[in-house]
Structure formats: structure tokens, C-alpha cells
Enzyme design. Structure first.
Site, PDB file in Angstrom:
ATOM      1  N   ALA A   1       9.789  25.810 119.805  1.00  0.00           N
ATOM      2  CA  ALA A   1      11.004  25.970 120.608  1.00  0.00           C
ATOM      3  C   ALA A   1      11.089  24.839 121.639  1.00  0.00           C
ATOM      4  O   ALA A   1      12.170  24.302 121.912  1.00  0.00           O
ATOM      5  CB  ALA A   1      10.990  27.318 121.308  1.00  0.00           C
ATOM      6  N   GLN A   2       9.939  24.486 122.193  1.00  0.00           N
ATOM      7  CA  GLN A   2       9.902  23.438 123.230  1.00  0.00           C
ATOM      8  C   GLN A   2      10.472  22.120 122.701  1.00  0.00           C
ATOM      9  O   GLN A   2      11.332  21.507 123.325  1.00  0.00           O
ATOM     10  CB  GLN A   2       8.443  23.253 123.674  1.00  0.00           C
TER      11      GLN A   2
ATOM     12  N   TYR B   1      17.481  27.328 119.218  1.00  0.00           N
ATOM     13  CA  TYR B   1      17.124  26.556 120.415  1.00  0.00           C
ATOM     14  C   TYR B   1      17.719  25.142 120.372  1.00  0.00           C
ATOM     15  O   TYR B   1      18.231  24.654 121.375  1.00  0.00           O
ATOM     16  CB  TYR B   1      15.602  26.446 120.542  1.00  0.00           C
ATOM     17  N   ALA B   2      17.653  24.490 119.202  1.00  0.00           N
ATOM     18  CA  ALA B   2      18.106  23.098 119.115  1.00  0.00           C
ATOM     19  C   ALA B   2      19.630  22.991 119.209  1.00  0.00           C
ATOM     20  O   ALA B   2      20.166  22.222 120.015  1.00  0.00           O
ATOM     21  CB  ALA B   2      17.604  22.469 117.814  1.00  0.00           C
TER      22      ALA B   2
ATOM     23  N   GLU C   1      -0.232  35.956 117.780  1.00  0.00           N
ATOM     24  CA  GLU C   1       0.640  36.573 118.788  1.00  0.00           C
ATOM     25  C   GLU C   1       1.100  37.971 118.337  1.00  0.00           C
ATOM     26  O   GLU C   1       1.219  38.887 119.143  1.00  0.00           O
ATOM     27  CB  GLU C   1       1.848  35.679 119.077  1.00  0.00           C
TER      28      GLU C   1
ATOM     29  N   ASN D   1      27.760  29.386 113.823  1.00  0.00           N
ATOM     30  CA  ASN D   1      26.497  30.124 113.703  1.00  0.00           C
ATOM     31  C   ASN D   1      26.743  31.435 112.967  1.00  0.00           C
ATOM     32  O   ASN D   1      27.786  32.059 113.138  1.00  0.00           O
ATOM     33  CB  ASN D   1      25.923  30.419 115.103  1.00  0.00           C
ATOM     34  N   LYS D   2      25.766  31.808 112.167  1.00  0.00           N
ATOM     35  CA  LYS D   2      25.878  33.014 111.328  1.00  0.00           C
ATOM     36  C   LYS D   2      26.184  34.268 112.155  1.00  0.00           C
ATOM     37  O   LYS D   2      27.013  35.073 111.801  1.00  0.00           O
ATOM     38  CB  LYS D   2      24.557  33.182 110.582  1.00  0.00           C
TER      39      LYS D   2
ATOM     40  N   ASP E   1      14.038  22.990 113.407  1.00  0.00           N
ATOM     41  CA  ASP E   1      13.135  23.263 112.281  1.00  0.00           C
ATOM     42  C   ASP E   1      13.552  22.594 110.971  1.00  0.00           C
ATOM     43  O   ASP E   1      12.781  22.605 110.010  1.00  0.00           O
ATOM     44  CB  ASP E   1      13.023  24.781 112.066  1.00  0.00           C
TER      45      ASP E   1
HETATM   46  P1  NAD Z   1       1.489  28.154 110.810  1.00  0.00           P
HETATM   47  O1  NAD Z   1       1.785  27.357 109.615  1.00  0.00           O
HETATM   48  O2  NAD Z   1       1.163  27.477 112.088  1.00  0.00           O
HETATM   49  O3  NAD Z   1       0.270  29.154 110.510  1.00  0.00           O
HETATM   50  C1  NAD Z   1       0.146  29.812 109.282  1.00  0.00           C
HETATM   51  C2  NAD Z   1      -1.307  30.260 109.064  1.00  0.00           C
HETATM   52  O4  NAD Z   1      -1.360  30.944 107.820  1.00  0.00           O
HETATM   53  C3  NAD Z   1      -2.292  29.098 108.987  1.00  0.00           C
HETATM   54  O5  NAD Z   1      -3.415  29.383 109.761  1.00  0.00           O
HETATM   55  C4  NAD Z   1      -2.611  29.031 107.498  1.00  0.00           C
HETATM   56  O6  NAD Z   1      -3.937  28.576 107.240  1.00  0.00           O
HETATM   57  C5  NAD Z   1      -2.452  30.482 107.056  1.00  0.00           C
HETATM   58  N1  NAD Z   1      -2.158  30.620 105.633  1.00  0.00           N
HETATM   59  C6  NAD Z   1      -1.291  29.880 104.880  1.00  0.00           C
HETATM   60  N2  NAD Z   1      -1.318  30.294 103.591  1.00  0.00           N
HETATM   61  C7  NAD Z   1      -2.175  31.332 103.533  1.00  0.00           C
HETATM   62  C8  NAD Z   1      -2.625  32.175 102.478  1.00  0.00           C
HETATM   63  N3  NAD Z   1      -2.183  32.056 101.234  1.00  0.00           N
HETATM   64  N4  NAD Z   1      -3.530  33.135 102.755  1.00  0.00           N
HETATM   65  C9  NAD Z   1      -3.991  33.298 104.033  1.00  0.00           C
HETATM   66  N5  NAD Z   1      -3.608  32.533 105.046  1.00  0.00           N
HETATM   67  C10 NAD Z   1      -2.710  31.560 104.820  1.00  0.00           C
HETATM   68  O7  NAD Z   1       2.758  29.137 110.950  1.00  0.00           O
HETATM   69  P2  NAD Z   1       3.306  29.911 112.248  1.00  0.00           P
HETATM   70  O8  NAD Z   1       2.199  30.585 112.969  1.00  0.00           O
HETATM   71  O9  NAD Z   1       4.435  30.750 111.769  1.00  0.00           O
HETATM   72  O10 NAD Z   1       3.860  28.749 113.168  1.00  0.00           O
HETATM   73  C11 NAD Z   1       4.944  27.940 112.731  1.00  0.00           C
HETATM   74  C12 NAD Z   1       5.266  26.911 113.798  1.00  0.00           C
HETATM   75  O11 NAD Z   1       5.778  27.571 114.959  1.00  0.00           O
HETATM   76  C13 NAD Z   1       4.040  26.140 114.259  1.00  0.00           C
HETATM   77  O12 NAD Z   1       4.421  24.819 114.502  1.00  0.00           O
HETATM   78  C14 NAD Z   1       3.638  26.816 115.535  1.00  0.00           C
HETATM   79  O13 NAD Z   1       2.983  25.937 116.428  1.00  0.00           O
HETATM   80  C15 NAD Z   1       4.981  27.278 116.085  1.00  0.00           C
HETATM   81  N6  NAD Z   1       4.806  28.492 116.904  1.00  0.00           N
HETATM   82  C16 NAD Z   1       4.524  28.316 118.232  1.00  0.00           C
HETATM   83  C17 NAD Z   1       4.341  29.422 119.029  1.00  0.00           C
HETATM   84  C18 NAD Z   1       4.024  29.226 120.495  1.00  0.00           C
HETATM   85  O14 NAD Z   1       4.132  28.111 120.981  1.00  0.00           O
HETATM   86  N7  NAD Z   1       3.609  30.257 121.227  1.00  0.00           N
HETATM   87  C19 NAD Z   1       4.436  30.720 118.501  1.00  0.00           C
HETATM   88  C20 NAD Z   1       4.725  30.867 117.140  1.00  0.00           C
HETATM   89  C21 NAD Z   1       4.907  29.740 116.346  1.00  0.00           C
END
Ligand code: NAD
Length: 401
Positions: free
Chosen positions: A317-318, A15-16, A170, A39-40, A300
Site C-alpha cells: 500500500a505504501q 490505494y494507487a 497477519e 471503479n467496480k 499491483d
Molecule cells: P507473499 O507472496 O509475500 O507470501 C506468500 C507466502 O506463501 C510465501 O511465504 C510463500 O513461500 C508461500 N507459498 C507460496 N506457495 C506456496 C505453496 N504452494 N505452499 C505453501 N506455501 C506457499 O504474499 P502476501 O503475504 O499475500 O503479500 C503480498 C504482497 O503484499 C507482498 O509484497 C507483501 O509485502 C505485501 N503485504 C504487506 C503487508 C504489510 O506491509 N503489513 C501486509 C500484507 C501484504
């Protein structure tokens, strides 16, 4: 515009990076600069759709498009190659297709899975970080369900999801849509299926108000998902996860194990720059790396500080797209010899989908849930394609038509 012709090198077409190039080709004429994008893959993938691929609600091809559909070949050279080293002091980048020199570098190399060194996680769990890993996760589930008719082993119809962050929730939303279909295909009673999500923190989705989190959790529980909260995963093995409950280790069994609990910036960042943490480097307000006036880090791989909280903005992404746009504008200003502008994030809100027909969200300060949230999510997904690739690409790849 007329100034000394510079070599601009953009690494990564997520995205970036792709937003940077898309904006640069609008701002600059072909005489202004030599722009190269590396890009890969020959395609860009919608990272925010990967959970759908991993659950099987979409095929991976639906979430990708050729980079050449965005790049204006008159102004940008696109090189499909993997970046292997960045030599910041020599202004040179090594790739699998040779060496590239630059005057201005934009590092937008994206994210990888982060297992926090948890024993066995890399070997025994699938991650959802690119189309290949997402497809592998989907195939694992499909293989195990197909196997169940012969094995009758409950582990074959048990799915473990590690982490109830955005990605985890999700993903679960997609699974409760796709797994009943899989059951029908193989003649399996869905009531026998075990989908368990294990979360270390006592609370899920802390960015949303409690009532919305409750809505999402109840939605998933109603469709058979079990949650184990306040339960850290301490290891993964061929039988599933090892978790810690009241200081005691417990084995939870499943043959399909998916880790959605962590991401980090590209590991090339640590190899190339100082002061990098989990693949992310702190950038200044104009998005350049301290000490290197000609290097921008965005997406990222960047920690962009929120002045109010003094913490980095989350990597979404935003924000990645806004960073890309801002970088292109700052590059144009730097070519003109003008002062660069500080980045300010315009947070339009977030939506967490619960499959294709439901969700929760905070948009422009308003709480939304249900069909409205699902519609908003489709708007957000389609808007990202429109912003980068224009109306034709949004028409063919977006989710509005
Ligand atoms: P995250 O870091 O937000 O969530 C990871 C979750 O795993 C946390 O709740 C954490 O407590 C848990 N966790 C970590 N270690 C653990 C362990 N050992 N055992 C059990 N649970 C554990 O990661 P993500 O969901 O991949 O998101 C990454 C980024 O991408 C975030 O900034 C998120 O906001 C963004 N994102 C946004 C969207 C959206 O806007 N719809 C969708 C996907 C991701």
C-alpha cells in the site's frame, strides 16, 4: 495554468488510483482537464485490513468508505462500473456502464488471488483479496465452529492457513484473537482447536531479521498456532490441503481452509497489454508503459524496478500511494509540456501486525516489536486514510481515535 483540455481516465480506486485522483484534484483546476475515475464498487476498501475482516476482528464496513467522500465532484466524475477491456491503440476503455475515451490513462486495477494452478485451490480454499472473499472466509469459520457442537468433528474446529507471508502471519495474529472469543460463544475448549499454517519455504518473512521473525513465530505458537515449514501445498480438496513431506503426499484435514500464499495483478492486464507477467507490467522510471506515452500503470498491476537490486519493488500500500502521487505530478508536468520526473521510492519501513496489540516492524531502519509495533501499525493504517481523504476521513475511519 492554461493548456489544451485533456481527458484523464483513472481505472481503479485502490490505494494507487484513489491517491492519483486525490492529488490530481489538488494540482489541477476544473478547467485544466476532464478527470474520470472508474471503479467496480462505490466504495474504496482498505486492502491492508482485509485479514482483520477475514478473522472477524472487524466488520467489513469498518474497512471501507464511499469514494464520493474523497472525490471532488467539481473536478472529477466518478463512475461505478467494471472495466471489461482496454483498447490501448484506440485510446478507449470498455466498461459495464459504456465506453470511455481518453487522452491520458492511469491503470490501477489492483490485485487478485494467485493459486499458481494448484489443483483444487480455487474451489476448496477461501482467499483474502476483497471484502467479499474476506467475509466469506470469516463466515466459513463461524459456520464450522457453530456446527461443532452437533458434529463433534475435529475438522470443524480446524483451520488451515496456506502460506506464511505477510498476509498469512497477519491473519494468524487476528485469528488467535478472534477464535478464543468464538470458542467462548459456542462453549468450545480452545485447547481442542487446531490452527495450522503451512509454508513452502524453509524460512518465513525473509524481509525481517531473524530475531523479529522468531518473536512473531513464538507469539503465534504460544497462542496455539502450529507451523509446517518447508512444506509445499500441492493440492486442496474438500478435506483440506495435500502437502508434500519428504517427497510423499500427505493430507492435512480441516473444514476451514484459507489460502494466503499468493497475489497477482488484475487478469485484465494480460488481455490488454503485451509482456505482462502475473498481471504486472514493467513500467519505465516515469511510470509509463513502454511505447505508450499516455498510459501509466501503477499499484499491483505494475512492476516498478528497483535500480539497485534490478528487481521490482514489492507491491505494498505504501508504494502504491507514492506511485499515485507521482503519477498525478507527472500528469501535471505532461499537461504543461514539461519533462516528466523519475519515480524514487521512499521506503519508510514495514510493520507486520500480530493482532491488535502486538507486532514486529522495521521502521526508518529501526527494529520494533510488541506494543510499539502495534501502535505504529495503527499510525500507518490511519495515515493512509489521511493522505488520501484528509483529516475528517482519517478521524471517522482511522484507528487512532
Ligand atoms: P507473499 O507472496 O509475500 O507470501 C506468500 C507466502 O506463501 C510465501 O511465504 C510463500 O513461500 C508461500 N507459498 C507460496 N506457495 C506456496 C505453496 N504452494 N505452499 C505453501 N506455501 C506457499 O504474499 P502476501 O503475504 O499475500 O503479500 C503480498 C504482497 O503484499 C507482498 O509484497 C507483501 O509485502 C505485501 N503485504 C504487506 C503487508 C504489510 O506491509 N503489513 C501486509 C500484507 C501484504
Amino acid at each position: 495554468m492554461s493548456f489544451e483540455r485533456k481527458k484523464i481516465l483513472v481505472l481503479g480506486a485502490g490505494y494507487a488510483g484513489l491517491q492519483t485522483v486525490s492529488k490530481l484534484q489538488k494540482l489541477l483546476s476544473h478547467q485544466d482537464a476532464d478527470i474520470t475515475l472508474i471503479n467496480k464498487n462505490e466504495y474504496h476498501y482498505e486492502a491492508t485490513w482485509l485479514h482483520e475482516t477475514a478473522a472477524g476482528t472487524i466488520d467489513w464496513e469498518e474497512g471501507v468508505y464511499p469514494i464520493n467522500k474523497v472525490v471532488d465532484a467539481q473536478k472529477v466524475v466518478f463512475v461505478p462500473a467494471e472495466v471489461t477491456a482496454i483498447h490501448k491503440d484506440e485510446q478507449r476503455v470498455e466498461t459495464t456502464q459504456g465506453t470511455f475515451e481518453y487522452d491520458i490513462l492511469v491503470v490501477a486495477l489492483g490485485f487478485e488471488s494467485e493459486t499458481f494452478g494448484i489443483e483444487g485451490m480455487e474451489e476448496h480454499a477461501h482467499s483474502i483479496v476483497n471484502p467479499e472473499t474476506a467475509t466469506a472466509a470469516r463466515k466459513e469459520i463461524e459456520r464450522n465452529f457453530a456446527n461443532y457442537r452437533q458434529s463433534n468433528d475435529p475438522k470443524d474446529i480446524s483451520i488451515l492457513v496456506g502460506g506464511a507471508g505477510f498476509t498469512g502471519i497477519e491473519y494468524l495474529g487476528e485469528l488467535v484473537e478472534s477464535v478464543p472469543e468464538l470458542c467462548e460463544k459456542h462453549g468450545i475448549d480452545y485447547n481442542k482447536v487446531n490452527i495450522t499454517c503451512v509454508e513452502a519455504a524453509p524460512k518465513m518473512l525473509p524481509m525481517f531479521p531473524e530475531n523479529l521473525v522468531e518473536y512473531a513465530v513464538e507469539f503465534l505458537k504460544d497462542r496455539g498456532v502450529k507451523f509446517m515449514v518447508d512444506t509445499p501445498i500441492v493440492a486442496a480438496n474438500e478435506d483440506g490441503f495435500v502437502v508434500e513431506v519428504n517427497d510423499e503426499k500427505q493430507q492435512i484435514e480441516a473444514n476451514s481452509v484459507i489460502w494466503t500464499a499468493g497475489v497477482r495483478g488484475s487478469s485484465l492486464m494480460e488481455e490488454s497489454f503485451d509482456g505482462v507477467k502475473r498481471g504486472r507490467i514493467v513500467v519505465g522510471p516515469d511510470l509509463r508503459i513502454e511505447g505508450y506515452d499516455n498510459i501509466y500503470a501503477i499499484g499491483d498491476v505494475a512492476a516498478v524496478m528497483n535500480g539497485e537490486t534490478e528487481r521490482p519493488w514489492p507491491t505494498t500500500a505504501q508504494i502504491a500511494m507514492q506511485l499515485g502521487e507521482h503519477t498525478a505530478k507527472n500528469i501535471e508536468l505532461s499537461l504543461k509540456g514539461e519533462r516528466l520526473e523519475e519515480f524514487s521510492y521512499n521506503d519508510r519501513g514495514t510493520v507486520c501486525s500480530l493482532g491488535s496489540k502486538d507486532g514486529i516492524g522495521l521502521v526508518m531502519g529501526r527494529e520494533i516489536k510488541g506494543k510499539k509495533a502495534a501502535f505504529m501499525k495503527r499510525v500507518i493504517d490511519s495515515r493512509a486514510i489521511f493522505k488520501i481523504g484528509g483529516p475528517l476521513l482519517a478521524y471517522s475511519k482511522g484507528k487512532m481515535f
